[in-house]
Design a protein around this motif. Structure first.
Motif, mmCIF file in Angstrom:
data_model
loop_
_atom_site.group_PDB
_atom_site.id
_atom_site.type_symbol
_atom_site.label_atom_id
_atom_site.label_comp_id
_atom_site.label_asym_id
_atom_site.label_seq_id
_atom_site.Cartn_x
_atom_site.Cartn_y
_atom_site.Cartn_z
ATOM 1 N N ALA A 28 115.608 85.055 28.090
ATOM 2 C CA ALA A 28 115.297 84.227 29.260
ATOM 3 C C ALA A 28 114.864 85.096 30.446
ATOM 4 C CB ALA A 28 116.513 83.380 29.642
ATOM 5 N N ILE A 29 115.491 86.241 30.612
ATOM 6 C CA ILE A 29 115.110 87.150 31.692
ATOM 7 C C ILE A 29 113.681 87.644 31.481
ATOM 8 C CG2 ILE A 29 115.566 89.416 32.717
ATOM 9 C CD1 ILE A 29 118.559 88.918 32.053
ATOM 10 N N LEU A 30 113.351 88.035 30.261
ATOM 11 C CA LEU A 30 112.007 88.541 29.982
ATOM 12 C C LEU A 30 110.968 87.432 30.116
ATOM 13 C CD1 LEU A 30 112.663 90.971 26.994
ATOM 14 C CD2 LEU A 30 112.568 91.462 29.436
ATOM 15 N N ASP A 31 111.305 86.223 29.664
ATOM 16 C CA ASP A 31 110.384 85.097 29.841
ATOM 17 C C ASP A 31 110.141 84.837 31.326
ATOM 18 O OD1 ASP A 31 110.218 84.754 27.115
ATOM 19 O OD2 ASP A 31 111.644 83.079 27.037
ATOM 20 N N GLU A 34 107.849 87.477 32.767
ATOM 21 C CA GLU A 34 106.439 87.259 32.421
ATOM 22 C C GLU A 34 105.827 86.165 33.289
ATOM 23 O OE1 GLU A 34 103.510 86.890 28.538
ATOM 24 O OE2 GLU A 34 105.677 87.031 28.256
ATOM 25 N N GLN A 35 106.588 85.117 33.542
ATOM 26 C CA GLN A 35 106.109 84.054 34.441
ATOM 27 C C GLN A 35 105.906 84.586 35.849
ATOM 28 O OE1 GLN A 35 109.165 81.087 34.043
ATOM 29 N NE2 GLN A 35 108.656 80.628 31.895
ATOM 30 N N GLN A 36 106.813 85.445 36.296
ATOM 31 C CA GLN A 36 106.702 86.028 37.630
ATOM 32 C C GLN A 36 105.479 86.933 37.738
ATOM 33 O OE1 GLN A 36 109.335 86.240 40.555
ATOM 34 N NE2 GLN A 36 109.207 84.163 39.774
ATOM 35 N N LEU A 75 109.867 94.112 28.790
ATOM 36 C CA LEU A 75 108.872 93.082 28.532
ATOM 37 C C LEU A 75 107.646 93.679 27.849
ATOM 38 C CD1 LEU A 75 107.872 90.182 28.857
ATOM 39 C CD2 LEU A 75 107.182 90.758 31.206
ATOM 40 N N VAL A 76 107.219 94.846 28.295
ATOM 41 C CA VAL A 76 106.108 95.540 27.640
ATOM 42 C C VAL A 76 106.477 95.879 26.205
ATOM 43 C CG1 VAL A 76 104.738 97.678 27.621
ATOM 44 C CG2 VAL A 76 105.108 96.445 29.774
ATOM 45 N N GLU A 77 107.697 96.376 26.001
ATOM 46 C CA GLU A 77 108.147 96.719 24.653
ATOM 47 C C GLU A 77 108.118 95.499 23.742
ATOM 48 O OE1 GLU A 77 109.115 98.882 21.551
ATOM 49 O OE2 GLU A 77 109.005 99.845 23.520
ATOM 50 N N ARG A 78 108.583 94.354 24.241
ATOM 51 C CA ARG A 78 108.555 93.129 23.436
ATOM 52 C C ARG A 78 107.121 92.736 23.085
ATOM 53 N NH1 ARG A 78 110.846 87.289 25.498
ATOM 54 N NH2 ARG A 78 108.985 87.356 26.827
ATOM 55 N N THR A 79 106.228 92.874 24.048
ATOM 56 C CA THR A 79 104.842 92.482 23.833
ATOM 57 C C THR A 79 104.141 93.410 22.858
ATOM 58 O OG1 THR A 79 104.773 91.566 26.073
ATOM 59 C CG2 THR A 79 102.662 91.954 24.990
ATOM 60 N N VAL A 80 104.356 94.720 22.995
ATOM 61 C CA VAL A 80 103.676 95.646 22.101
ATOM 62 C C VAL A 80 104.246 95.568 20.686
ATOM 63 C CG1 VAL A 80 103.044 97.197 23.986
ATOM 64 C CG2 VAL A 80 105.132 97.647 22.690
ATOM 65 N N THR A 81 105.520 95.211 20.561
ATOM 66 C CA THR A 81 106.083 94.997 19.228
ATOM 67 C C THR A 81 105.372 93.842 18.535
ATOM 68 O OG1 THR A 81 108.258 95.853 19.853
ATOM 69 C CG2 THR A 81 108.177 94.404 17.941
ATOM 70 N N TRP A 111 95.888 89.502 24.230
ATOM 71 C CA TRP A 111 95.459 89.673 25.620
ATOM 72 C C TRP A 111 95.315 88.320 26.312
ATOM 73 C CZ3 TRP A 111 94.996 93.728 28.885
ATOM 74 C CH2 TRP A 111 95.069 95.022 28.348
ATOM 75 N N ARG A 112 94.890 87.322 25.569
ATOM 76 C CA ARG A 112 94.734 85.994 26.162
ATOM 77 C C ARG A 112 96.099 85.389 26.493
ATOM 78 N NH1 ARG A 112 91.519 84.437 22.770
ATOM 79 N NH2 ARG A 112 89.588 84.629 23.974
ATOM 80 N N GLU A 113 97.070 85.565 25.616
ATOM 81 C CA GLU A 113 98.383 84.939 25.786
ATOM 82 C C GLU A 113 99.330 85.764 26.648
ATOM 83 O OE1 GLU A 113 99.762 84.259 21.826
ATOM 84 O OE2 GLU A 113 98.292 82.665 21.419
ATOM 85 N N HIS A 114 99.156 87.087 26.634
ATOM 86 C CA HIS A 114 100.083 87.967 27.351
ATOM 87 C C HIS A 114 99.332 88.989 28.203
ATOM 88 C CE1 HIS A 114 103.343 86.305 24.914
ATOM 89 N NE2 HIS A 114 102.598 86.521 23.846
ATOM 90 N N GLY A 115 98.174 88.580 28.698
ATOM 91 C CA GLY A 115 97.336 89.505 29.445
ATOM 92 C C GLY A 115 97.987 90.061 30.695
ATOM 93 N N THR A 116 98.829 89.259 31.352
ATOM 94 C CA THR A 116 99.465 89.763 32.562
ATOM 95 C C THR A 116 100.409 90.931 32.247
ATOM 96 O OG1 THR A 116 101.173 88.041 32.357
ATOM 97 C CG2 THR A 116 99.313 87.594 33.833
ATOM 98 N N VAL A 117 101.103 90.830 31.111
ATOM 99 C CA VAL A 117 102.009 91.912 30.715
ATOM 100 C C VAL A 117 101.214 93.150 30.314
ATOM 101 C CG1 VAL A 117 103.843 92.610 29.125
ATOM 102 C CG2 VAL A 117 103.717 90.248 29.927
#
Length: 213
Positions: A28-31, A34-36, A75-81, A111-117
């Motif tokens: 929940a913190i990481l979600d 990402e929203q922030q 958050l980056v680690e979760r995304t790159v995984t 990149w489309r779904e997690h481009g901000t991260v």
């Protein structure tokens, strides 16, 4: 923290069970982070705003992460995984041409779904060692996966500047930069155009066996 707890089964093997309360709170913190990132940007978000968005206190957040940098690094680690899993799936059992096409398409979707991260990872890597390590580890892993694809396409294995390892490393870093620029430009059609261009470049670099089927 892991996504799940594990218990020993009757056969002695470990089996996955439901996520723990701690896993769910960390997620929940990481979600929320990402929203922030999407709504306020890295400079606009704080530990307080992340905690508020996650529905917890600042003290509770500090139990899991020591700083805003730590939250974004996780958050980056979760995304790159997730990105690495996508690329591994694209190369698994596919012809070189299919692996190139699917790999670029899956990367574009990330990149489309997690481009901000992913944009934050590129921009913050020079200043935040934890983020740099996570991002570079993904690039190295992706280059290694695509090295195998390149070798199957006939690019020589070896340490030379024209061999598969050097060629795919250069192509992966180029892919990162092209998609980053597309996201900065506003994603949408820019990402689609970038994906088409990158597929062409990758296919050309890998030779006839790397061409799209």
């Amino acid at each position: 923290m892991s996504d799940t707890t594990q218990d020993a089964g009757t056969d002695g093997r470990r089996r996955r069970t439901a996520p723990t309360k701690g896993d769910l709170r960390e997620r929940a913190i990481l979600d929320a982070a990402e929203q922030q990132l999407a709504s306020a940007g890295y400079e606009g978000m704080t530990v307080a705003t992340i905690a508020q968005a996650a529905g917890i206190t600042r003290a509770a957040l500090y139990f899991y992460f020591g700083s805003k940098h730590d939250v974004v690094a996780a958050l980056v680690e979760r995304t790159v995984t997730a990105l690495r899993a996508e690329i591994d799936a694209a190369g698994d059992g596919a012809t070189p041409g299919q692996a190139v096409r699917d790999g670029v398409e899956r990367t574009a979707r990330m990149w489309r779904e997690h481009g901000t991260v992913m944009r934050a990872a590129v921009e913050l890597s020079p200043a935040v060692p934890a983020i740099d390590r996570a991002w570079r580890s993904a690039v190295v892993a992706l280059a290694d996966t695509m090295r195998g694809v390149a070798e199957r396409a006939g690019v020589p294995a070896g340490p030379g500047p024209r061999d598969a390892a050097a060629v795919t490393a250069a192509l992966v870093w180029m892919t990162e930069r092209v998609f980053y620029q597309a996201v900065v430009a506003g994603a949408g059609p820019a990402l689609d155009d970038a994906a088409a261009t990158l597929t062409h470049v990758w296919s050309s670099a890998l030779g006839p066996d790397g061409r799209e089927p």
